[in-house]
Design a protein around this motif. Structure first.
Motif, PDB file in Angstrom:
ATOM      1  N   ASP A 119       0.836  -1.183   0.013  1.00 44.51           N
ATOM      2  CA  ASP A 119       0.168   0.011   0.113  1.00 44.51           C
ATOM      3  C   ASP A 119       0.663   1.241   0.059  1.00 44.51           C
ATOM      4  O   ASP A 119       0.580   2.234  -0.530  1.00 44.51           O
ATOM      5  N   PHE A 120       1.989   1.012   0.647  1.00 45.81           N
ATOM      6  CA  PHE A 120       2.805   2.384   0.725  1.00 45.81           C
ATOM      7  C   PHE A 120       3.981   2.272  -0.084  1.00 45.81           C
ATOM      8  O   PHE A 120       5.101   2.905   0.130  1.00 45.81           O
ATOM      9  N   VAL A 121       3.893   1.608  -1.169  1.00 42.72           N
ATOM     10  CA  VAL A 121       5.024   1.388  -2.093  1.00 42.72           C
ATOM     11  C   VAL A 121       5.569   2.708  -2.625  1.00 42.72           C
ATOM     12  O   VAL A 121       6.832   2.860  -2.878  1.00 42.72           O
ATOM     13  N   LYS A 122       4.821   3.605  -2.678  1.00 40.98           N
ATOM     14  CA  LYS A 122       5.230   5.045  -3.153  1.00 40.98           C
ATOM     15  C   LYS A 122       6.335   5.623  -2.164  1.00 40.98           C
ATOM     16  O   LYS A 122       7.115   6.249  -2.593  1.00 40.98           O
ATOM     17  N   TRP A 123       6.072   5.413  -0.991  1.00 45.35           N
ATOM     18  CA  TRP A 123       7.034   5.964   0.176  1.00 45.35           C
ATOM     19  C   TRP A 123       8.191   4.940   0.446  1.00 45.35           C
ATOM     20  O   TRP A 123       9.308   5.222   0.302  1.00 45.35           O
ATOM     21  N   THR A 124       7.661   3.699   0.817  1.00 41.78           N
ATOM     22  CA  THR A 124       8.657   2.827   1.619  1.00 41.78           C
ATOM     23  C   THR A 124       9.390   1.790   0.482  1.00 41.78           C
ATOM     24  O   THR A 124      10.088   1.070   0.844  1.00 41.78           O
ATOM     25  N   GLY A 125       8.767   1.634  -0.772  1.00 41.72           N
ATOM     26  CA  GLY A 125       9.347   0.731  -1.571  1.00 41.72           C
ATOM     27  C   GLY A 125       8.845  -0.790  -1.317  1.00 41.72           C
ATOM     28  O   GLY A 125       9.502  -1.624  -2.041  1.00 41.72           O
ATOM     29  N   ALA A 126       7.954  -0.859  -0.426  1.00 42.55           N
ATOM     30  CA  ALA A 126       7.439  -2.416  -0.053  1.00 42.55           C
ATOM     31  C   ALA A 126       8.505  -3.090   0.049  1.00 42.55           C
ATOM     32  O   ALA A 126       9.531  -3.142   1.108  1.00 42.55           O
ATOM     33  N   ASP A 127       8.374  -4.453  -0.527  1.00 46.90           N
ATOM     34  CA  ASP A 127       9.460  -5.470  -0.118  1.00 46.90           C
ATOM     35  C   ASP A 127      10.848  -5.168  -0.567  1.00 46.90           C
ATOM     36  O   ASP A 127      11.727  -5.481   0.042  1.00 46.90           O
ATOM     37  N   GLU A 128      10.876  -4.290  -1.584  1.00 47.29           N
ATOM     38  CA  GLU A 128      12.252  -3.891  -2.125  1.00 47.29           C
ATOM     39  C   GLU A 128      12.973  -2.915  -0.822  1.00 47.29           C
ATOM     40  O   GLU A 128      14.135  -2.854  -0.727  1.00 47.29           O
ATOM     41  N   GLY A 129      12.178  -2.091  -0.213  1.00 47.21           N
ATOM     42  CA  GLY A 129      12.715  -1.402   0.759  1.00 47.21           C
ATOM     43  C   GLY A 129      13.219   0.173  -0.300  1.00 47.21           C
ATOM     44  O   GLY A 129      13.158   0.078  -1.271  1.00 47.21           O
ATOM     45  N   LEU A 130      13.632   0.938   0.579  1.00 45.95           N
ATOM     46  CA  LEU A 130      14.201   2.168  -0.079  1.00 45.95           C
ATOM     47  C   LEU A 130      15.560   2.000  -0.319  1.00 45.95           C
ATOM     48  O   LEU A 130      16.478   1.629   0.564  1.00 45.95           O
ATOM     49  N   HIS A 131      16.026   2.184  -1.675  1.00 46.24           N
ATOM     50  CA  HIS A 131      17.262   2.210  -1.976  1.00 46.24           C
ATOM     51  C   HIS A 131      18.020   3.406  -2.236  1.00 46.24           C
ATOM     52  O   HIS A 131      16.987   4.085  -3.001  1.00 46.24           O
TER      53      HIS A 131
END
Lengths: 376, 495
Positions: free
Chosen positions: A179-191
């Motif tokens: 849901d928050f992929v826009k901010w947190t990058g979901a599974d991938e995380g922020l890189h």
């Protein structure tokens, strides 16, 4: 003669300083060794300080410093206050995500809109934004610590351990929710988080090494001050016998809250630094594995000692590499077996066992010097 | 007067019942019949699975105050064991002789104890001797495993196609080369028995009746070892030739038994020495779950596998009612206008059966009586002369067996993978906390609540176009709410 009976005050101060230096001789020697390490290592391998194996091993040590502080903050709860929690990754991951999210989404906009400069005209926008990030991390860590301690007031023991596990798991699930992929990058995380250039760990490795070292030293000093203070004594009293401590007149809830908040603060800052170091924030930082790592480091080094978990972190980080080389991707299996053996047969960890044994040896040695006393 | 008494004794039940009825009426009205029934049935399926994990967990905690972090691993082991047994049991039958030989050795402890304690070992060397014996035993086990292609055996089920059962049969190591392995394991078991007998320790109490039983156990296990050694290949083929439905129910039993055996072994070896140090007990079971997960990853790779459903639940078509399913064995069943997989109904039935079984054991058997008494007051039970140590082992085995049965029950429905244990363990913990530690009916109600909450949460999440992750995280909120109202769970014992 007069000077003998009335020694000048300044000398007394110097004496006290020398005494305390003598007492903390070991930590100081380690500190000096760590400060000199990059240069000595570079000299030995014959490379520059900022490249090749020297840079690689600096990186290894930076990870060790951060994990050591994280493990130490866990020991403040487990070893000193006797609180078993499985939610420590929430603090670490919370700090890391706060830092990364702020740097990735808020900081660029701030830098674009506002300018901060000193009266002399020196532009300090970036450092002040970074300072703001650190303050934010502190705030989030405090909030998380308070959240956990509010729960701990009402729920005790095993229930509490499970709740911390569940809350941390919920945070972990949210950190990788799509849901928050826009901010947190979901599974991938922020890189590729845009960290300020002056602290960039790939470009200024040596500088970052010293920053991490300074961070570790300051946090260790802080934790040691707390543990040796009257407040720290009450933590231990609560661990040993809560009802007795309460009867003497100490409010367990208050001191548990203090322990939680301090521990959360240190863990959160460690997480934030780790986010800067890896230039990323990933769901693995909030996962139960992170908590278990801190737990293993603490058990390995010795519960109830500040140095123990740090040593445990160092051993785990280095041995992990060797075990990986020897056993391949399944090295945690070997490590798990070692962990069980440790828990079963060496419950005080490296430092704890060492302290026990060395006390025994000293006593035996003292007895040997007085044969008469040794008879009984 | 009577009404107030009923209210006092069943307050929690009444409130829950009324709450559930109100919620379901609201749900029925707002969601419509179809989606409501479907969601409720999925919730019941999930609840049944949660109950299977939580039941053992809650009994173990209630009786022994052990927070068993390896419980999810038991669930996973049950799933793997059942999957192996159903798809290709070569692995299980290939390793059975070794395990049986080891057990045959260990059971002689009471037999050699009278001799061992008379052995004049100085006090200061006793501990060293025991440690050395155990280390030699471990070395023997390792030597016994050297050269045996365990991973190869494990891989046999992964390539199974289920078309021709005889084609699945994998040739095993010839007997001429294999016989030394059980022999070495027997020797290792004997050494462990020697260490268990505590040579030189005159404080040990020797019981003669135990010695007689130990001879019988030794002979029995030795015979089993011999049989298992000789039938390594033929037994696997015989199982594969069986009717697939029979094989499925056998695999349920095999999974549960293997889980129970491993649970008992864990209690004896790992948990028993640590009862005096509860924190370390938690850490040890945690390390164990770690090791077991890594072990399954080593043997079967960290990939998810799908176990095929037995023909009983996989005939094409749709049964118009549950009664019709009994004659047609179709993949799906129609219930109140909703087409639902029949295997999920089987899981619900399995959960119910387990609850009833547990209720019978707890209320009408001697073991159950001891457990209930032990949950109330452990010291008193001990003082009455009941061998609490054996009860602990039995309860641990029972709990692990229940979890393993849940695992194999879940295997044809959820992917069989190393992390499945952790996923269900988390939910199991939350269930136990909601229900109250030590109460199996609390676990049942907690599981029901949690399962329904998950299912309806997923439905709502879908409606508001969120991911299931949010509803997964929200179960924590239910737990927090319950605990704020009742810090010891719904049916937990008060401190």
């Amino acid at each position: 003669m007069a000077s003998h009976s009335n020694p000048p005050k300044r000398i007394a101060v110097v004496d006290a300083a020398l005494q305390s230096l003598k007492r903390s001789r070991g930590p100081l020697l380690v500190l000096v060794a760590l400060i000199l390490f990059p240069f000595v290592f570079a000299r030995i391998t014959g490379t520059s300080v900022n490249e090749g194996p020297a840079k690689y091993w600096q990186g290894q040590l930076i990870a060790v410093f951060i994990m050591a502080i994280f493990a130490m903050s866990y020991d403040l709860l487990l070893g000193y206050s006797g609180i078993l929690t499985f939610g420590h990754a929430a603090f670490f991951g919370g700090g890391a995500y706060t830092m990364a999210l702020f740097l990735a989404h808020v900081a660029p906009r701030l830098v674009k809109t506002y300018r901060v400069s000193l009266p002399g005209g020196l532009d300090i926008t970036e450092p002040s934004v970074f300072l703001l990030a650190i303050l934010l991390v502190v705030g989030v860590s405090l909030a998380l610590g308070l959240l956990f301690s509010i729960v701990s007031v009402r729920v005790k023991g095993v229930y509490f351990a499970i709740i911390t596990l569940a809350v941390a798991e919920a945070i972990h699930i949210l950190s990788k929710a799509t849901d928050f992929v826009k901010w947190t990058g979901a599974d991938e995380g922020l890189h590729g988080v845009p960290v300020p250039a002056w602290i960039n760990p790939t470009q200024y490795r040596l500088r970052f090494y010293f920053i991490a070292l300074a961070f570790a030293v300051v946090m260790y000093w802080l934790a040691r001050r707390i543990v040796n203070s009257p407040t720290g004594r009450i933590f231990v009293a609560l661990r040993e016998n809560e009802s007795r401590a309460r009867m003497i007149g100490y409010n367990p809830a208050l001191f548990r809250t203090i322990a939680f908040v301090v521990s959360a603060l240190i863990a959160g800052l460690a997480g934030a630094l780790f986010a800067v170091w890896t230039v990323s924030a990933t769901p693995s930082m909030t996962s139960a594995v992170t908590t278990v790592n801190a737990l293993i480091m603490t058990i390995l080094g010795g519960m109830g000692t500040l140095v123990g978990p740090m040593l445990g972190a160092a051993v785990l980080e280095f041995f992990g590499q060797f075990l990986y080389q020897w056993f391949g991707a399944r090295w945690p299996l070997v490590f798990g077996i070692i962990f069980i053996v440790l828990v079963m047969f060496l419950p005080y960890g490296i430092v704890g066992t060492w302290r026990l044994r060395s006390a025994q040896w000293k006593r035996r040695w003292a007895l040997r010097k007085q044969p008469a006393a040794a008879q009984d | 007067m009577r009404l107030t008494a009923i209210w006092k004794s069943g307050k929690v039940y009444i409130i829950l019942l009324v709450g559930l009825i109100v919620l379901s009426v609201v749900g029925w009205r707002s969601m419509g019949q179809q989606s409501f029934v479907r969601t409720a049935l999925s919730g019941l399926t999930l609840g049944a699975l949660y109950f299977m994990v939580a039941a053992g967990l809650t009994i173990i905690f209630g009786l022994m105050d052990v927070l068993n972090f390896a419980h999810g691993a038991m669930f996973m082991i049950g799933a793997y064991a059942g999957w192996q047994f159903y798809t290709n049991p070569t692995f299980l039958f290939g390793l059975a002789p070794l395990v049986l030989a080891l057990v045959a050795g260990i059971v002689v402890t009471p037999l050699i104890q009278p001799l061992a304690i008379r052995w004049a070992v100085p006090v200061r060397w006793q501990r060293t001797l025991r440690t050395a014996t155990i280390i030699i035993a471990i070395v023997l086990v390792v030597v016994g495993l050297l050269g045996l292609d365990v991973r190869g055996l494990a891989k046999t089920a992964m390539v199974a196609t289920m078309v021709d059962p005889l084609a699945e049969a994998t040739p095993q190591e010839p007997l001429a080369a294999f016989w030394r392995r059980p022999a070495l394991f027997l020797l290792a078991g004997l050494l462990i028995a020697l260490a268990q007998a505590r040579p030189g320790d005159r404080t040990q109490v020797v019981r003669r009746s135990a010695a007689r039983r130990s001879i019988a156990a030794l002979l029995g296990f030795a015979l089993l070892t011999a049989v298992a050694t000789l039938t390594r290949e033929s037994a696997a083929i015989a199982v594969l030739k069986m009717n697939a439905d029979v094989r499925f129910f056998l695999s349920l039993a095999a999974g549960a038994l293997i889980g129970a055996a491993i649970g008992g072994a864990i209690e004896i070896s790992l948990v028993r020495p640590l009862y005096v140090r509860p924190t370390f007990l938690i850490l040890a079971t945690m390390g164990l779950s770690f090791v077991l997960r890594e072990l399954t990853q080593l043997l079967w790779d960290p990939l998810p596998y799908a176990m095929s459903r037995p023909p009983l639940f996989s005939q094409p078509g749709k049964a118009a009612s549950i009664l019709e399913w009994f004659s047609k064995h179709t993949l799906t069943v129609e219930i109140m206008g909703v087409t639902f997989p029949s295997y999920r109904l089987f899981i619900i039935a399995l959960g119910l059966a387990m609850f009833v079984l547990l209720m019978i054991v707890m209320n009408y058997s001697r073991l159950g009586m001891t457990i209930r008494a032990g949950v109330q007051d452990r010291d008193m039970v001990e003082a009455l002369g009941i061998n609490v140590r054996r009860v602990f082992t039995l309860v641990f085995a029972l709990g692990a067996g229940l979890a393993a049965l849940g695992g194999i029950g879940a295997a044809p429905f959820a992917p069989v993978e190393p992390v499945m244990g952790d996923r269900f363990q988390m939910q199991g913990f939350i269930t136990v906390v909601i229900g109250g530690m030590g109460s199996y009916s609390g676990a049942a109600i907690g599981a029901l609540l949690l399962g329904l909450a998950r299912a309806f949460g997923d439905f709502l999440a879908l409606k508001f176009s969120l991911t299931p992750a949010v509803s997964e995280a929200s179960t924590v909120i239910i737990m927090a709410l319950v605990l704020l109202l009742r810090p010891a769970g719904l049916f937990g014992k008060k401190e």
